[in-house]
Motif scaffolding. Structure first.
Motif, PDB file in Angstrom:
ATOM      1  N   ASP A   1     -18.743 -51.239 -17.615  1.00 32.34           N
ATOM      2  CA  ASP A   1     -18.961 -49.942 -18.252  1.00 32.34           C
ATOM      3  C   ASP A   1     -18.199 -49.929 -19.574  1.00 32.34           C
ATOM      4  OD1 ASP A   1     -19.018 -47.324 -19.091  1.00 32.34           O
ATOM      5  OD2 ASP A   1     -18.578 -46.460 -17.132  1.00 32.34           O
ATOM      6  N   GLY A   2     -18.912 -50.028 -20.682  1.00 32.34           N
ATOM      7  CA  GLY A   2     -18.291 -50.136 -21.994  1.00 32.34           C
ATOM      8  C   GLY A   2     -17.498 -48.926 -22.431  1.00 32.34           C
ATOM      9  N   GLU A   3     -17.685 -47.794 -21.754  1.00 34.36           N
ATOM     10  CA  GLU A   3     -16.924 -46.592 -22.095  1.00 34.36           C
ATOM     11  C   GLU A   3     -15.633 -46.495 -21.300  1.00 34.36           C
ATOM     12  OE1 GLU A   3     -17.864 -44.706 -24.665  1.00 34.36           O
ATOM     13  OE2 GLU A   3     -19.377 -46.287 -24.848  1.00 34.36           O
ATOM     14  N   ARG A   4     -15.406 -47.461 -20.440  1.00 36.00           N
ATOM     15  CA  ARG A   4     -14.175 -47.443 -19.628  1.00 36.00           C
ATOM     16  C   ARG A   4     -13.451 -48.778 -19.779  1.00 36.00           C
ATOM     17  NH1 ARG A   4     -15.249 -46.214 -13.662  1.00 36.00           N
ATOM     18  NH2 ARG A   4     -17.244 -47.277 -13.985  1.00 36.00           N
TER      19      ARG A   4
ATOM     20  N   ALA B   1     -23.709 -51.529 -10.235  1.00 36.98           N
ATOM     21  CA  ALA B   1     -22.367 -51.063  -9.864  1.00 36.98           C
ATOM     22  C   ALA B   1     -21.401 -51.453 -10.982  1.00 36.98           C
ATOM     23  CB  ALA B   1     -21.942 -51.649  -8.535  1.00 36.98           C
ATOM     24  N   LYS B   2     -21.594 -50.832 -12.144  1.00 38.89           N
ATOM     25  CA  LYS B   2     -20.773 -51.183 -13.305  1.00 38.89           C
ATOM     26  C   LYS B   2     -19.320 -50.773 -13.080  1.00 38.89           C
ATOM     27  CE  LYS B   2     -24.307 -51.310 -16.880  1.00 38.89           C
ATOM     28  NZ  LYS B   2     -24.595 -51.009 -18.297  1.00 38.89           N
ATOM     29  N   VAL B   3     -18.421 -51.617 -13.579  1.00 37.43           N
ATOM     30  CA  VAL B   3     -16.990 -51.401 -13.348  1.00 37.43           C
ATOM     31  C   VAL B   3     -16.262 -51.243 -14.674  1.00 37.43           C
ATOM     32  CG1 VAL B   3     -17.030 -52.710 -11.195  1.00 37.43           C
ATOM     33  CG2 VAL B   3     -16.495 -53.875 -13.348  1.00 37.43           C
ATOM     34  N   PRO B   4     -15.110 -50.583 -14.654  1.00 37.56           N
ATOM     35  CA  PRO B   4     -14.259 -50.555 -15.850  1.00 37.56           C
ATOM     36  C   PRO B   4     -13.572 -51.887 -16.042  1.00 37.56           C
ATOM     37  CG  PRO B   4     -13.148 -49.454 -14.051  1.00 37.56           C
ATOM     38  CD  PRO B   4     -14.527 -49.824 -13.541  1.00 37.56           C
ATOM     39  N   ALA B   5     -12.900 -52.056 -17.183  1.00 38.64           N
ATOM     40  CA  ALA B   5     -12.241 -53.333 -17.491  1.00 38.64           C
ATOM     41  C   ALA B   5     -10.950 -53.094 -18.250  1.00 38.64           C
ATOM     42  CB  ALA B   5     -13.167 -54.230 -18.309  1.00 38.64           C
TER      43      ALA B   5
ATOM     44  N   HIS C   1      -7.081 -43.545 -15.274  1.00 41.38           N
ATOM     45  CA  HIS C   1      -7.867 -43.294 -16.482  1.00 41.38           C
ATOM     46  C   HIS C   1      -9.151 -44.104 -16.553  1.00 41.38           C
ATOM     47  CE1 HIS C   1      -5.054 -40.587 -18.484  1.00 41.38           C
ATOM     48  NE2 HIS C   1      -4.075 -41.347 -18.016  1.00 41.38           N
ATOM     49  N   LEU C   2      -9.240 -45.161 -15.741  1.00 42.87           N
ATOM     50  CA  LEU C   2     -10.441 -46.001 -15.802  1.00 42.87           C
ATOM     51  C   LEU C   2     -11.350 -45.847 -14.583  1.00 42.87           C
ATOM     52  CD1 LEU C   2      -8.880 -49.316 -17.170  1.00 42.87           C
ATOM     53  CD2 LEU C   2     -10.163 -47.591 -18.448  1.00 42.87           C
TER      54      LEU C   2
ATOM     55  N   ASP D   1     -11.523 -45.995 -31.377  1.00 43.95           N
ATOM     56  CA  ASP D   1     -12.736 -45.563 -30.676  1.00 43.95           C
ATOM     57  C   ASP D   1     -13.175 -46.528 -29.575  1.00 43.95           C
ATOM     58  OD1 ASP D   1     -12.997 -43.270 -32.297  1.00 43.95           O
ATOM     59  OD2 ASP D   1     -13.920 -44.472 -33.890  1.00 43.95           O
ATOM     60  N   LEU D   2     -12.451 -47.631 -29.407  1.00 43.30           N
ATOM     61  CA  LEU D   2     -12.898 -48.669 -28.468  1.00 43.30           C
ATOM     62  C   LEU D   2     -12.281 -48.550 -27.083  1.00 43.30           C
ATOM     63  CD1 LEU D   2     -12.871 -51.860 -30.741  1.00 43.30           C
ATOM     64  CD2 LEU D   2     -14.725 -50.230 -30.324  1.00 43.30           C
ATOM     65  N   TRP D   3     -11.302 -47.673 -26.910  1.00 39.59           N
ATOM     66  CA  TRP D   3     -10.487 -47.728 -25.699  1.00 39.59           C
ATOM     67  C   TRP D   3     -10.468 -46.413 -24.946  1.00 39.59           C
ATOM     68  CZ3 TRP D   3      -9.794 -52.711 -25.647  1.00 39.59           C
ATOM     69  CH2 TRP D   3      -9.692 -53.392 -26.865  1.00 39.59           C
ATOM     70  N   ALA D   4     -10.445 -46.522 -23.624  1.00 35.60           N
ATOM     71  CA  ALA D   4     -10.300 -45.344 -22.776  1.00 35.60           C
ATOM     72  C   ALA D   4      -8.838 -45.048 -22.483  1.00 35.60           C
ATOM     73  CB  ALA D   4     -11.061 -45.545 -21.467  1.00 35.60           C
TER      74      ALA D   4
END
Length: 608
Positions: free
Chosen positions: A458-461, A377-381, A604-605, A483-486
């Protein structure tokens, strides 16, 4: 399916800010500043607890700090207009009084000082004579006349009268790491610099006097990495350390008969309270405090019951006032700041972690993991960068309620103390000097990399958020590490270091060259470190929030970033508060701003 109860924004935000606390001289009541009325006003509550009584009734002026005469009959305080930080000085009777403004210079910033022991004189500082200097003034409550005691010579803040009223203990301020201790003769204005002549300037902050006037305590890190308590013996004309620790000591208080000393130690952000016998150093047993931050620790001057009045905040509790009865060994809460009816287990406690920087430095950070987060259950950060930059992220009810509300929506928080933060030694703090957007940006990159290494994130969020310097860091991260940020959210952050330096308050300017750079000598460097230089590289959606009356980071800083982004066709939301300065003084505005920022990040996340 997640069947846990869901709590609303209105519940997390149902807090009442308590920004300052002073016990009355007899200890039977406490005065504090709060937004209970929707605006920061002065309030009073019995020290046994009960419903507080409102003492000032401002709707546009913002009360900031207050103090009392030795007999408790009068109150002095400073207030500004809509957060413009042009503080004016007021006086009022403690019982049934109405505020009377004793300074009325809307272009001048005054800073509150102290009452004389006899209660007739009030000392304060202000830049009325020269915008770049803070001079010391004496107001006579009987004649209603104000006398300028010092003239020119930089920035000086006054802290206390000597017990006989003949001298003032003051601070000469150069920058956040460099000060001197001053003794100022009240009759002549003659200044004696007690710590002058040192090859390496240090931190010095005045503390309490001994009642016989033979000396006083103060905080300093002279010759050390961390702040300790010094004692200045005036007869011997020298000082020595009275208490030291392997962390910063932050607060000092003496009880009424001066047999006890209370102080707090900042252990990686958590406040540890200690009370000792002043002469022997023997520690008194104390009830355990929850992890968090002690904002104030004061004894009442004429209280014979040895009660220590504390202002405390933790990750699950906005600032509240407590009474620690040292004789009974009891800790009693006096105020109630949490009104949202949220069970305690909903709040997420932070974990102290360390992150390896590019140069081997270890970055302390507070990691908040949402309930239920895991590999399946990966989460954004959100990476949260504090302001200052010479300040510290601590395990508090941060930003009113912002962290815990995001956590409740499944957003992890990483709140680091990147280089430049206070609390981790002088060398660590000074690493930000003249290096904004340098190694601090590499620390931010390391924090992003750390979040991506966690199997439940979740590294993409990953979003980035911050206010003031943290806003600058947010803009730097989005524009130079695109490129590191959502997404990103900037609260009143500088976008252009050249225009920022030209617009800061006048009495800040002498310190800015060593802190950040010189507009002319360092022009190319400042351009290279300004987020506006790289605005075309921003890819992630951005929200900017700004107070139109901000005197520290003026609205033009945000305007230019928004104008450039809109011209480039990038996604940017802009929220301006016409009646706010650097932060929020009206409760309605604070709720609107943080609701908008939280919604932006969640949109957005979480929901993207």
């Amino acid at each position: 399916m997640d069947r846990r109860p869901r709590y609303r924004f209105e519940q997390f935000s149902a807090t009442r800010q308590i920004l300052g606390m002073h016990p009355a001289p007899d200890g039977e009541s406490l005065r504090f500043v709060s937004d209970i009325s929707g605006q920061h006003n002065l309030w009073q509550v019995p020290s046994r607890g009960g419903w507080p009584r409102q003492l000032t009734l401002f709707t546009e002026e913002v009360v900031r700090e207050a103090l009392f005469t030795g007999d408790g009959s009068r109150i002095a305080f400073v207030a500004d207009h809509r957060g413009d930080e042009k503080y004016q000085v007021y006086l009022m009777e403690a019982v049934g009084g109405w505020p009377e403004k004793i300074t009325d210079r809307p272009e001048v910033q005054y800073e509150l000082g102290c009452f004389s022991p006899c209660g007739r004189y009030l000392a304060f500082s202000g830049n009325a004579a020269n915008p770049e200097d803070m001079d010391i003034y004496i107001y006579d409550l009987e004649t209603r006349e104000t006398r300028q005691l010092t003239s020119g010579g930089g920035v000086r803040y006054v802290f206390s009268f000597s017990p006989d009223g003949s001298r003032l203990l003051a601070q000469q301020f150069y920058d956040n790491t460099k000060q001197d201790l001053l003794l100022v003769d009240v009759a002549s204005g003659e200044i004696r610099n007690l710590t002058a002549g040192k090859e390496q300037k240090a931190f010095f902050r005045p503390g309490p006097w001994l009642k016989d006037g033979s000396g006083f305590y103060f905080l300093t890190n002279d010759g050390r990495e961390f702040q300790g308590i010094g004692y200045y013996d005036l007869a011997a004309d020298r000082w020595s350390y009275a208490v030291t620790d392997d962390w910063d000591i932050e607060l000092i208080a003496l009880n009424g008969d001066q047999t006890l000393m209370a102080y707090t130690v900042n252990e990686a952000g958590n406040s540890v309270l200690r009370v000792v016998e002043r002469e022997s150093g023997r520690a008194l047993p104390l009830p355990e405090l929850s992890k968090g931050m002690v904002l104030r620790a004061r004894f009442a001057e004429n209280d014979r019951r040895n009660r220590l009045f504390l202002q405390i905040t933790t990750y699950k509790e906005a600032s509240n006032i407590y009474v620690l009865d040292l004789e009974a060994g009891t800790l009693t809460r006096v105020t109630e700041s949490m009104l949202g009816n949220i069970p305690e287990e909903v709040f997420v406690a932070p974990e102290l972690v360390y992150i390896d920087a590019h140069d081997g430095l270890r970055i302390p950070a507070w990691l908040y993991r949402p309930h239920g987060a895991g590999p399946d259950a990966k989460v954004p950060a959100v990476l949260s960068i504090h302001g200052g930059p010479e300040a510290q992220e601590r395990p508090n009810y941060n930003y009113g309620f912002f962290f815990q509300y995001l956590l409740h929506h499944g957003v992890a928080i990483l709140a680091p103390n990147i280089r430049g933060s206070t609390g981790f030694g002088l060398d660590y703090q000074k690493r930000i000097h003249r290096d904004w957007g340098g190694d601090d940006l590499k620390d931010i990159e390391a924090c992003n990399r750390y979040l991506r290494s966690l199997d439940w994130v979740d590294g993409e969020r990953i979003g980035v958020w911050g206010g003031s310097y943290g806003g600058f860091a947010t803009l730097s991260a989005l524009s130079r590490l695109p490129d590191l940020w959502a997404c990103g959210c900037d609260l009143c952050g500088p976008a252009n270091l050249i225009t920022f330096l030209k617009s800061v308050p006048a009495h800040w300017r002498p310190a800015m060259k060593d802190w950040l750079g010189d507009v002319d000598e360092d022009r190319d460097f400042l351009i290279a470190r300004s987020p506006i230089t790289y605005v075309d590289q921003i890819k992630a959606p951005l929200m900017i929030v700004q107070g139109a009356m901000d005197p520290r980071v003026i609205k033009a800083e945000s305007d230019q970033m928004v104008e450039r982004l809109r011209a480039l066709g990038r996604e940017v939301e802009y929220l301006v508060f016409e009646d706010e300065g650097h932060g929020f003084t009206k409760r309605a505005n604070l709720l609107k701003a943080f609701a908008a920022m939280a919604d932006f990040l969640i949109r957005h996340l979480v929901r993207r």
